[in-house]
Each structure stands twice: as C-alpha cells, then as structure tokens.
Design a protein around this motif. Sequence first.
Motif, PDB file in Angstrom:
ATOM      1  N   SER A 178      -3.625   5.222  -6.975  1.00  0.00           N
ATOM      2  CA  SER A 178      -3.781   5.689  -5.600  1.00  0.00           C
ATOM      3  C   SER A 178      -4.693   4.747  -4.810  1.00  0.00           C
ATOM      4  N   ASN A 179      -4.154   4.220  -3.721  1.00  0.00           N
ATOM      5  CA  ASN A 179      -4.866   3.299  -2.820  1.00  0.00           C
ATOM      6  C   ASN A 179      -5.258   1.972  -3.477  1.00  0.00           C
TER       7      ASN A 179
ATOM      8  N   ALA B 283       2.166   6.625  -6.859  1.00  0.00           N
ATOM      9  CA  ALA B 283       0.977   7.348  -7.315  1.00  0.00           C
ATOM     10  C   ALA B 283       1.073   8.832  -6.981  1.00  0.00           C
ATOM     11  N   ASP B 284       1.557   9.146  -5.795  1.00  0.00           N
ATOM     12  CA  ASP B 284       1.630  10.553  -5.383  1.00  0.00           C
ATOM     13  C   ASP B 284       2.548  11.368  -6.294  1.00  0.00           C
TER      14      ASP B 284
ATOM     15  N   CYS C 175      -4.234  -0.878  -1.361  1.00  0.00           N
ATOM     16  CA  CYS C 175      -4.584  -0.744   0.056  1.00  0.00           C
ATOM     17  C   CYS C 175      -5.837  -1.514   0.419  1.00  0.00           C
TER      18      CYS C 175
ATOM     19  N   CYS D 158       0.834  -1.199   0.000  1.00  0.00           N
ATOM     20  CA  CYS D 158       0.000   0.000   0.000  1.00  0.00           C
ATOM     21  C   CYS D 158       0.872   1.254   0.000  1.00  0.00           C
ATOM     22  N   ASP D 159       1.857   1.284   0.894  1.00  0.00           N
ATOM     23  CA  ASP D 159       2.729   2.461   0.997  1.00  0.00           C
ATOM     24  C   ASP D 159       3.580   2.642  -0.257  1.00  0.00           C
TER      25      ASP D 159
ATOM     26  N   THR E 271       2.994   1.584  -3.406  1.00  0.00           N
ATOM     27  CA  THR E 271       2.187   1.998  -4.566  1.00  0.00           C
ATOM     28  C   THR E 271       1.734   3.443  -4.416  1.00  0.00           C
ATOM     29  N   ASN E 272       1.338   3.840  -3.228  1.00  0.00           N
ATOM     30  CA  ASN E 272       0.896   5.220  -3.024  1.00  0.00           C
ATOM     31  C   ASN E 272       2.033   6.219  -3.200  1.00  0.00           C
TER      32      ASN E 272
END
Length: 987
Positions: free
Chosen positions: A679-680, A660-661, A683, A653-654, A656-657
Amino acid sequence: MKRKLNKLATLLTLAGLSSGIHAAEAEKLDRVEVTGSSIKRINAETASPVQIIDAKQIENMGARTLLQVLDNLPAARPAQQQDFRSMFTGSDGASSANLRGLGAQGTLVLLNGRRLSYYGAPMGFQTMFVNIDAIPTAAIERMEVLTDGASAVYGSDAVAGVINVITKKGYEGLELRASTDRSSQLKSYGEHQASLLFGKGDLARDGWSVYGSLNHYKRDRISLADTYDKRPEQFYANNPNYITNMRIGVGSEPAVLNPGTLFVIDAANKNAITRRAVAGCTSAIPTSGGTSCVWNTLPYALDTGPSSTRSTGYLNGRLKLGGDWEGFAELTYTHIDMRGKNGPRSFSSTTGNPSSWYSRNTGATLNTFKIPFLGPNNVYVKANLDADMAAQMGGAAGLSYLLQDAGDHFGQRNTDDNYRALAGVRGSLFGDWDFESALSVAGSHSTLYQTINVNLKGFEKAFGPFTKDPVTGRSYIADKPAYQFGVINEANAALIREAYPTFDIQSWTQLVSWDAKVEGALGRLPGGEVRAAFGVNLQHESFYTPGNADAANGLITQQGGSWFDGKRTVAALFGETIVPITRTLELNAAARLDKYPDFKANLAPKLGLKWRALPELLLRGTYSEGFRAPSLAEAGQGGIYAQFGGIQDKLRCDETNAIADLLKRSKTATDVDLGKTLSNSDCNRTIGGLTPPNPKLTPETAKISTLGLVFEPWKDVSLSLDYWFIYRRDEIIRQDPSELLRKLAEIYGPTLSGAAQVTRFPVSDSDRGNLAALAAMCANPANAGICPAVLPGYSVGNIAGLRTSYLNRGRTLVDGFDIDARSKHSLGEWGKLGLGATLSIRKREIYNYEDGEGFTHNYVGYHGSPKLRATLNADWSYGNLVSNLFVNYTGKTKWANDKADEENNNPETCTAADVALPANLCGGVPAYYTVNLGFNWKPMKHLDLGLNIKNLLNRKPYYDPNGWEGYDHSQNLFGRSYSLSASYKFW
C-alpha cells in the motif's frame, strides 16, 4: 558600466550629496554601528527595523546554539537545514538561517558586519549557505537581526534580511561557564557545553587589548531504539506494521547468527514466490509465500539524532597605532564532528527494481545494480535448499541474509573545519572623516564519510565472480565465494569493509575579501549634520568538490561523484548618506554596484525616511532593491549526481494500490500483510537524478519595502509596528521532479513513453510475484466474491531516473506585519519586572513557478505557513535572583498544502497527506506553544548559577503525516527538559 555609475551618482545627488551645503565643524559625539548601514549613528533607531538579542536574552531562552536562538524569533521560519536532521541530505552536519521563509539563499549571515565563507556542502546540492553552527557563541555580545533588504549595503543574498552576530569589543578577566541539558522523557538526550572567556588590556588605558574564548559543545547520540515508540499515536494507527516489521522480540539479536531465508520463483505458476527459513533458524515466522528467518532490525536502524561535538576558538585584538588610529584583528576557528550510526546491510537477491543512479564519467547512461541470486552449484544452496524448492528454478535460489560480521562498520560521519582570519585599521582622515579597511580570509573544509553504499568491485571480490543465466538473464554469485554464508568471522568482516567501504566526499570553500570605506560629515543643513559613507569591496570566492573517484566511475551505488569547481572575483562600489531634511525628518539613501564576471553589473538602491512626528512617535519606511547572484554550485562547473526522493508516478501508484487494496481484503493473514506492505509503496519513491549547473543563469532580483512606527508613550514603554513586503523574481530553481513528471505525462501520456528525460525499469520479478500472490488469493475459495472478473496489473515498471536542469523561473511575493512591545516596571522593594512580546503576522505568500502572469492563491494559513508566530517573555529581578518566562507560539493552519490538496484533505475527509487523522485533529493543524521557565541566582560575587526548565508544560508533538517520523520537526520528542548552568569569574 558607465550608465550604472551615472545612476549611482544621480541617486546620491538626489539624496543631497551635491546640494549646496555649508560645511561646519563636526560635533564630536559618540556614534554606534548599526546593522544595515555603513554610517555610524548617534541614535540606533533607523528607518529599517532591527531586532537586538543580547547574550542575557539568549541565556533566558535556554538556547545552546544559534539555531535554537533563531527558532525562537518569529521573523525566522524553521531552518531548512538542521544539523541533527541532516544525515544523508547532501549537506550533512550543518545548520542554516531562514528569515521570512525565503530560505537560506535569501538570508545574509555576518560576523561583526563582514561575510563568512559558505559551508562546503550546498543544501540540496544547490543552495550555498553559512553554517551558523561554526560561529563562536562564547564571545557573543548580541545578535542584530535586520528584517529588511540590505543589498544596497552588503550586496548579494541580503533579500529577506541580515543576521549580524556581534562579539564583544573587549574583555578583561577570566570566566568559566558550563551547562548541561537533560530530558525527562528521553534519557539519551543530552546537550553539554563548557566555555572559557579570557582577556587582558584596555585600549583606552593601555593602548592595547586582547581577549579570546574557547567553547566546546557536545550533543549525545539518540538511537532509534530510544524514540521508535514515542511518536504520536496516530502514526502507529496509520502504520500498523511499523513496529511489527522491526521484529522486536521475534527476530534474531545482534551477534546471534541468522542463517537467512532462501526463496525461489516458480515461472510455471505465474511467478509465485516460495520462501523458507534456512535450517537452524531460531527466528522463523510465517510470511507471504512460506516462512522467513527474520532479525530484529531496531538495533541496526539509523540514529534519530547523531552525536556531535563542536570546538570553537576565537581571538580578538586591538592596538593603538598613534593618534586615533588603531589596528584590529580577529581569528576564529571551529571544528565540528558529527557521527550517526547505522546497522549492517543485508544480502537480499533483487527481485524488484535495481538501484539506479547517474555518475560523472558515465554521462547520461543510467547505472544499475542488482544483488545476484545463488546458482545451482553454490555451496550454500546445495547445503540448504530443499528438493521441492530446487525443482522450481533448476536448483538456483535467491537469498535474504544479514551481513553481521562488521556490525559497527556502518554509519556516517561529517567533519567541518571552518575559519576566518581578519586584520584591519581604522582611524580619522581629513579631520572628521573616519576610515576603515580590512582584509579577511575565510574558508571551510567539509568532509562526508559515508558507509552504507556498495562498491561494485569490492562486492564482486566478496561474492564473485558473477555469471549470468543465459535463459532467465539472472546474475549468480560464485559457487564458492570468498564470503562464507553461515558463519560470523573476521575474514568475512574484512570483505564486507571492501564491499561497503567508507568513502569520502571532500569540499573546500574560500572567501578572500578586502573592503575600505570612509565615513563622515559633508556639512550641515538646518535640520542637522549631513553624513555620508563611500567604499569599495573586492571578493574572490572559490568552491571545489573534486568528488569521489570510485563514485564518478559509477562504482558506488547511488553515488555519482557530484563535483564542483568554481571561482570568481567580484568588485563593488557602495555609498550611503543621511540627510536631515528638518530636525524631525531624515532621509537615508544607499546604493551598491556589484560586478560579477558572468552577468552585467547589478545596481541595488535603497531609500529610507524617518520622521519624528511627535516626541513619542517615530514614523519610518524604506524601499530597496535586492539581488542574489547564482551560486558557484548553480552556475559554476560540475554536476549533481544524486537521488530524487518523494517521487510519485501516478500510474504506478494507482496500479500498485489497486493490487494492495484487494490483498488487504483476503481472509489469509499473509495476503493481508503483503497488501499492507504494498500500500502506497509506489507513491513515494527515490530515483536516480542528474542536474548539471547552468552558466547562463542570471541573478534573482527583489523589490523590498517596509513601513512602520515606533511609539513610546512613557519612559521604558515602547511599541513598534512594521509592515514588510518582499517581491522576488527570476528565482533560480531546480526543476521540481514531480512537477516535471506531471508535465511530461500531459505530453507523452501516463506511461511517459518517448520522454527523453525519463528512464523506466521493466516490470520486475517482484512485480510478477505480487501478481502471482493476487491470483492465488483470488483462487482461494475463502475469498469468493472479493475479486473482480479482471484483476488489476502492471502496465509499466517503476521510474528509474530523471534528468532536470536549473532555470531562472518563478516569482515569490510575501508580506505581513511585525509587532514588538517592550516595557520595564519598578516594583519598589520587590525588584524590577520586564515584559515583552514579539509577533510576526503573515498576510500573503504567493508564487508563480511558471513566471507568467499573475500568482497562485495565498498559501498563508495552509500547512507549513502559519499566519502567526509570536514570543512572549517576562523577567523579574529581585535581589540576587532573576527569573524569566519565555513562551513560543505558532498559530494553527489547514492540513492541506494548497487549494488543490484541500479537495482531498479537509475537515470532512479528516485526512492529511491522504492518510487518516485522529478525530481531534480533523479541523486543522492545531496551534502549538511551549513555555520555558528560567532562574538565575548569584549566591556570591563572581558566581552565577542557573536552572532553565524547557517545555515546562511537557507539550508533546501532535501527529503530522507530512513529517517522515509522524510529527513536525520544529517540535521534538524530548518533553520537559532541564538545564543546569554555572559561571565563575576568577578575576
């Protein structure tokens, strides 16, 4: 066993059964049966609180189903299982009851005081429950809701309370009823019902009576196209691509050929992905890596609300046998058919993680499936792949293509055939002692027909034989497969029906039960008559789900052939006594001894006291011990091969985000779009799950108590106040997958390397493509200064599968207060007015999932656990007109689920579930209420006409990101709705 029987005898002796009682001739008084007691009573007010809802009150609520009735009772929490929200849940097509929020497993549902068989598909493949949709509604006289433990009378499951649906004792005449409900906001919403009630004979007059009812209920289909744009506004703010990604007005429409999109992965350029719409596409749009030929997905989306029909027949007969003996019988049968539509599948060569699942005959080995690529000699690739793209993968390519040929083939259907046949006798023995015995056979045959998953053999028939590239390891479909890309025809449709077949999962449950009891007067004390009841109950229950053979062999993607085969015989002895210690003080004692085959006998006692302190004031209290036996799904034979949803792997999750960010900060629109999509995305994932039954489980046990008063200061005015307490231990739980992952991470680290229960995918082509897109974005001079020196990346692939187990672990304590106020007022020439209010105030809701010392914090006031639920009602009768007002209120809560969640989701962050809230909701989940207004008019004898306006004030759901559609599903999108009803009694 001997020790248990001694305890039972001791308890009844303490209650006064063995004390010196001088027998007296019994008084011949009319006595009534009360839910929660084996003894008939002159006064229906018992030591235990009982709520009674009669047929007229149900009509005033505007309720069309028993689920809707329970939704309007403050002591009942929103149902865990709602048939119209049940598709693809594992227990599709049924609804459950849920008193005190302790779940369907803690609520016993009876029909005329006797058990019904469980629904064939357990909730979450674990919790067996009675499908309340199968109960005959047209013949209902009243519902009695006992909000107290009753295992001492009924046995297993009666922990939070008992819901007893009681039908009419008899009926003479012929009556036809019909109703229809429509919404002002949602044109597709509709509920329609017709019923016929008929009967002849009077037991007292004719020596026999027989009556029956037929009921047909229909709910209209609600497609996503009817609701996709009616969710709360903040849902769209937090999901800005939700409607855009449907490609409404942009993508190709049904029956219009979409030639698809070819794509290639450039290993020499950091696995960058190039996409290009196939020539002839009329709906090409720019996307990350090039262009895509998109289609409008809205017509193909899963229904918001499936259509449903329910047909129920009920027959009841009574016959005098001589003296005061009578025979009685009843038969009920319900057929339910629920259907939900879904659109065609797409052929999209897999670049990310494959589908993963466990199956019965492949053991602990995880099955996986990827949709193959198209090889360099494939006819569709050779005809459509541009030269510059062909150079990147040696002429091979991936394809994204909508399989339109069998568009109406996909969806889900659930059928349930539910029945109960019962026959018995009742009469007097030994003068004043009454005897009753009955034999019943109840059962359910539930079938799920699902058309959405791939059959591996059928898929290969359509697109194979498959080959594998020895260098890259990628699978390729046949160069000239049987399925023809680029055309829509019946030959293709036939292949699709085999590749995505309709497979069935059938389940049978059966309950054969015999009971007998004697009840009467033991004698008389100065305070009055001492009465007692003794009985025996034998039950044989079975549950059989053979599972689908192809699924068991791992041939149906994400369906493992879950199967159950369990049966057992249960024997019970029970007794109860009422001892009037004085004329104002009454003791009630009951006990039941249940013997199951797999664990020691369970003794469930109950004591109650009722004291008439003043003519206007009654004080009452109870203490009981309850239990729930492990269900055959939890402790029988079989295994659950299903999917675990909502899984968060914090590491992925962390990572990939972080990617994405950065992408969302790009100056290029396609990078931003990819960032929003990512994003997410890691997650909240769905993974393969495996959970076998555990034959070593023991019963859940509970201590239950109530303490209250009933105050009647004037005629037709009453107020009751009851404190209730439930402490349930040894709870049977399936290990929570997210919790298990957190514990494994503490042991093995965030990668979970070495954890035997966890299987991971390798880093996928899609992962590498995301990293390539990030690298290209950061190399773009327009994005100078955005990217750090070291770019984020992936250290592991996503979790593929997890193995869990059932355990006796955990405790729950809940308590609170119930308040009920009623009054009736004469308005003289203006008629009569009735007022009522029912409130349930929760004080504590605390848990210990580890079953160690102490409890967690109090969850009351946090999301999903409001402190207050209430209903207010008023009815005014004037001449031939009756009007009623019904208000349903739920109190406010915090957005956080618990204290830990509150650190990240609170009024200062103005978030819930870690996403933004609108400014007006920062303070917490608002209180919510609806108002129903009803009118009933009798223009002539035998004719009744009704109008019910539900949600009079047109209240809309508030935004709640915890609901997967952006709102709490105890609310709805229907807005104000109107119900018209009519009934006519012919004779």
